[in-house]
Design an enzyme around this catalytic site. Sequence first.
Site, PDB file in Angstrom:
ATOM      1  N   PHE A 191       0.877  -1.178   0.000  1.00 61.60           N
ATOM      2  CA  PHE A 191       0.000   0.000   0.000  1.00 61.60           C
ATOM      3  C   PHE A 191       0.906   1.217   0.000  1.00 61.60           C
ATOM      4  CE2 PHE A 191      -1.866   3.698   1.818  1.00 61.60           C
ATOM      5  CZ  PHE A 191      -3.219   3.662   1.564  1.00 61.60           C
ATOM      6  N   GLU A 192       0.721   2.075  -0.971  1.00 60.38           N
ATOM      7  CA  GLU A 192       1.420   3.362  -0.945  1.00 60.38           C
ATOM      8  C   GLU A 192       0.545   4.355  -1.671  1.00 60.38           C
ATOM      9  OE1 GLU A 192       4.960   2.406  -3.360  1.00 60.38           O
ATOM     10  OE2 GLU A 192       6.168   2.576  -1.549  1.00 60.38           O
ATOM     11  N   ILE A 193       0.501   5.572  -1.166  1.00 67.39           N
ATOM     12  CA  ILE A 193      -0.009   6.666  -1.978  1.00 67.39           C
ATOM     13  C   ILE A 193       1.139   7.660  -2.014  1.00 67.39           C
ATOM     14  CG2 ILE A 193      -1.845   8.358  -2.353  1.00 67.39           C
ATOM     15  CD1 ILE A 193      -3.641   6.748  -0.509  1.00 67.39           C
TER      16      ILE A 193
END
Length: 336
Positions: A232-234
């Site tokens: 998960f990365e933004i």
Amino acid sequence: AGDGEAIFLSPGETYISTSPAKRAKAAIVVLARNTDADDAVLSMQRMEQRFNHKHNYPYVFLNNDKFDSEFQTKTSRATAARTMYGIIPAEHWSLPPWISEQEAADALVDMSKRHVLYGGRESYHHMCRYYSGFFYKHPLLAEFDYYWRMEPDVKYYCDLDYDPFVFMQERHIKYGFVITVFDLNSTIPTLWSTTRSFMQQRPELMAQDNLLDFVTDEGSDDYNLCHFWSNFEIGDLNFFRSQAYSDYFDHLDQQGGFFFERWGDAPVHSLAAAMFLNHTEVHFFRDIGYRHNSFMHCPARQRNNCDCDAQNSVHFHTPAFGACHKRWAELQRRRR
Ligand code: GDP
Ligand code: MN
């Protein structure tokens, strides 16, 4: 749950909101194989239901192989948004010329004998190197400033009632995470010494209020193995496209640790963020409920129809891995 309150709630923090009129140049990025089609659709359905049906941010699918028509049909049917399918250039998914094929092959056998997690799987090394140094250079991402990384079969547990890309843009945030855990030392024996030699060569690149205190403990110069879990990365693509990041990646890549060891993109992104970003430029998306395999994060303060139990969040459920959340919260408190 007293402990969790302290970690997941910051007193005085107001609920986040962003202007519904604003839109960022952003895409959801999914690296996947053709065999991942059904699992990719599961993630998309959850992403659409909780967030993207209101925004229609496009999806960019990347693969070292050509996506077949079944993959394209299944995934494009799962959203009203634009879907794009890219092939990864061979030079971004192969041994660089300065790495000996024989040495790399020997290393695979050796890691496999020592049961280094994924160490014996050749494609996994290419995947980690790709996410470390190349995804943000893909031509399909050229029009975008922000990305949300998504993997097949992940869960999003809560509605998201604001736009995290606009949120990042407005607050100049460059990297967002939901889970931080210890990495396995066996996968990265020389990543820290290689990173330290880079820091010694390029001290001018370190951010003023950097996060090196998050990745080291008091009174120690060693890496404490805390890393942001990168499934998960933004993030801000322009952070990765910066000269500092690019010089750091090149320095790592020259050393060959993506092949002789099993350096992951998660510790690489995390160490880069720790060096080059200020504390205020990294954000814990505590309000996004998320699961990938064995670890999950569920917000302590629930609204937005969360369908999860905060007691199952990684730092309660698996404290041996989840202590990095505590360190993060403590450093945040100290800086306030
Ligand atoms: P884990 O999360 O560390 O267990 O690793 P995964 O197997 O989930 O891989 C991470 C991401 O890379 C996922 O999005 C996978 O779909 C993708 N991935 C892994 N290996 C390959 C590969 O050989 N080819 C492609 N195209 N994608 C891959
Ligand atoms: Mn995964």
